[in-house]
Design an enzyme around this catalytic site. Structure first.
Site, PDB file in Angstrom:
ATOM      1  N   CYS A   8      66.944  38.585  30.076  1.00 10.33           N
ATOM      2  CA  CYS A   8      66.516  38.780  28.694  1.00 10.33           C
ATOM      3  C   CYS A   8      67.244  37.801  27.764  1.00 10.33           C
ATOM      4  O   CYS A   8      68.474  37.778  27.723  1.00 10.33           O
ATOM      5  CB  CYS A   8      66.791  40.226  28.271  1.00 10.33           C
ATOM      6  SG  CYS A   8      66.499  40.545  26.525  1.00 10.33           S
ATOM      7  N   CYS A  11      69.600  39.566  25.346  1.00  8.96           N
ATOM      8  CA  CYS A  11      70.818  40.028  26.016  1.00  8.96           C
ATOM      9  C   CYS A  11      71.770  38.849  26.238  1.00  8.96           C
ATOM     10  O   CYS A  11      72.987  38.989  26.105  1.00  8.96           O
ATOM     11  CB  CYS A  11      70.486  40.705  27.341  1.00  8.96           C
ATOM     12  SG  CYS A  11      69.689  42.318  27.155  1.00  8.96           S
ATOM     13  N   ASP A  34      66.641  33.618  13.278  1.00 11.59           N
ATOM     14  CA  ASP A  34      65.542  33.322  14.193  1.00 11.59           C
ATOM     15  C   ASP A  34      65.495  31.801  14.385  1.00 11.59           C
ATOM     16  O   ASP A  34      65.565  31.052  13.411  1.00 11.59           O
ATOM     17  CB  ASP A  34      64.227  33.839  13.600  1.00 11.59           C
ATOM     18  CG  ASP A  34      63.079  33.830  14.596  1.00 11.59           C
ATOM     19  OD1 ASP A  34      62.857  32.787  15.239  1.00 11.59           O
ATOM     20  OD2 ASP A  34      62.402  34.853  14.714  1.00 11.59           O
ATOM     21  N   HIS A  50      70.182  46.790  25.952  1.00 13.41           N
ATOM     22  CA  HIS A  50      68.810  46.365  26.214  1.00 13.41           C
ATOM     23  C   HIS A  50      67.852  47.554  26.118  1.00 13.41           C
ATOM     24  O   HIS A  50      68.053  48.593  26.731  1.00 13.41           O
ATOM     25  CB  HIS A  50      68.688  45.733  27.602  1.00 13.41           C
ATOM     26  CG  HIS A  50      67.311  45.227  27.887  1.00 13.41           C
ATOM     27  ND1 HIS A  50      66.849  44.045  27.388  1.00 13.41           N
ATOM     28  CD2 HIS A  50      66.281  45.768  28.572  1.00 13.41           C
ATOM     29  CE1 HIS A  50      65.593  43.862  27.774  1.00 13.41           C
ATOM     30  NE2 HIS A  50      65.226  44.904  28.490  1.00 13.41           N
ATOM     31  N   HIS A 102      62.688  42.800  24.143  1.00 10.15           N
ATOM     32  CA  HIS A 102      63.947  43.441  23.772  1.00 10.15           C
ATOM     33  C   HIS A 102      63.677  43.844  22.328  1.00 10.15           C
ATOM     34  O   HIS A 102      63.353  42.980  21.502  1.00 10.15           O
ATOM     35  CB  HIS A 102      65.105  42.429  23.863  1.00 10.15           C
ATOM     36  CG  HIS A 102      66.455  42.986  23.554  1.00 10.15           C
ATOM     37  ND1 HIS A 102      67.475  42.966  24.481  1.00 10.15           N
ATOM     38  CD2 HIS A 102      66.964  43.542  22.440  1.00 10.15           C
ATOM     39  CE1 HIS A 102      68.563  43.485  23.936  1.00 10.15           C
ATOM     40  NE2 HIS A 102      68.269  43.847  22.698  1.00 10.15           N
ATOM     41  N   HIS A 104      63.359  44.358  18.598  1.00  6.94           N
ATOM     42  CA  HIS A 104      63.969  43.562  17.538  1.00  6.94           C
ATOM     43  C   HIS A 104      63.196  43.725  16.234  1.00  6.94           C
ATOM     44  O   HIS A 104      61.984  43.883  16.225  1.00  6.94           O
ATOM     45  CB  HIS A 104      64.083  42.082  17.920  1.00  6.94           C
ATOM     46  CG  HIS A 104      62.804  41.417  18.309  1.00  6.94           C
ATOM     47  ND1 HIS A 104      62.165  41.651  19.512  1.00  6.94           N
ATOM     48  CD2 HIS A 104      62.045  40.512  17.657  1.00  6.94           C
ATOM     49  CE1 HIS A 104      61.080  40.904  19.585  1.00  6.94           C
ATOM     50  NE2 HIS A 104      60.974  40.208  18.463  1.00  6.94           N
ATOM     51  N   HIS A 106      62.377  41.974  12.645  1.00  4.29           N
ATOM     52  CA  HIS A 106      62.377  40.748  11.854  1.00  4.29           C
ATOM     53  C   HIS A 106      62.669  41.106  10.399  1.00  4.29           C
ATOM     54  O   HIS A 106      62.092  42.054   9.868  1.00  4.29           O
ATOM     55  CB  HIS A 106      61.005  40.066  11.892  1.00  4.29           C
ATOM     56  CG  HIS A 106      60.618  39.546  13.230  1.00  4.29           C
ATOM     57  ND1 HIS A 106      60.759  38.224  13.576  1.00  4.29           N
ATOM     58  CD2 HIS A 106      60.086  40.162  14.309  1.00  4.29           C
ATOM     59  CE1 HIS A 106      60.321  38.049  14.808  1.00  4.29           C
ATOM     60  NE2 HIS A 106      59.907  39.214  15.284  1.00  4.29           N
TER      61      HIS A 106
END
Length: 158
Positions: A8, A11, A34, A50, A102, A104, A106
């Site tokens: 990942c 990770c 990002d 994770h 994974h 996340h 934004h």
């Protein structure tokens, strides 16, 4: 020690084996820039452990991610970055445009004329159609209540 998936990307970022521009870190979450930002200041908030999807993410960590996203949105608005608005965006699953599996969040600084779009065939629905959908969601909540006790405020008591 956070649990991770060797393959990942996120990770690997948490472990430090892939470089990143860290903005914030604590025991539960990691926030960084990002690498393919929609606009300058585009951040990602991820759990250190994770979790590919929201369903795998514990509620405490998920709530912590959104609290941090809220705080980072305020920070972006107070920075010198161009920011006339903010989107908090979380894609859960391939059909929702998730690309890195994974979980996340934004944090997207927005301004008039930027290139980010979410387009759909928005259609007004009848109250009867909405009630049917509401019944389906209530059914899902009822199922969850048998596996995780919910308090009246809707949060987990575990």
């Amino acid at each position: 020690m956070p649990t991770d998936d060797d393959d990942c990307l996120f990770c690997q970022i948490v472990r430090g084996s892939v470089p990143s521009n860290i903005v914030f870190e604590d025991d539960l979450v990691f926030a960084f820039m990002d690498t393919s930002p929609i606009n300058p200041g585009h951040l990602l908030v991820i759990p250190k452990d994770h979790a590919a999807y929201l369903e795998e993410l514990d509620e405490e960590t998920g709530a912590h991610m959104f609290r941090l996203g809220h705080r980072l949105a305020k920070a972006i608005r107070r920075s010198r970055l161009r920011c006339e608005g903010v989107n908090l965006f979380l894609a859960d699953g391939e059909a929702a445009f998730q690309e890195v599996f994974h979980a996340h969040l934004h944090v997207l600084p927005r301004f008039n004329g930027d290139s980010f779009r979410i387009d759909a065939d928005w259609q007004r629905r009848s109250l009867a159609d909405l009630e049917e959908s509401a019944n389906q969601v209530r059914s899902g909540l009822q199922w969850l209540a048998t596996s995780v006790e919910l308090t009246p405020g809707g949060t987990s008591s575990q």
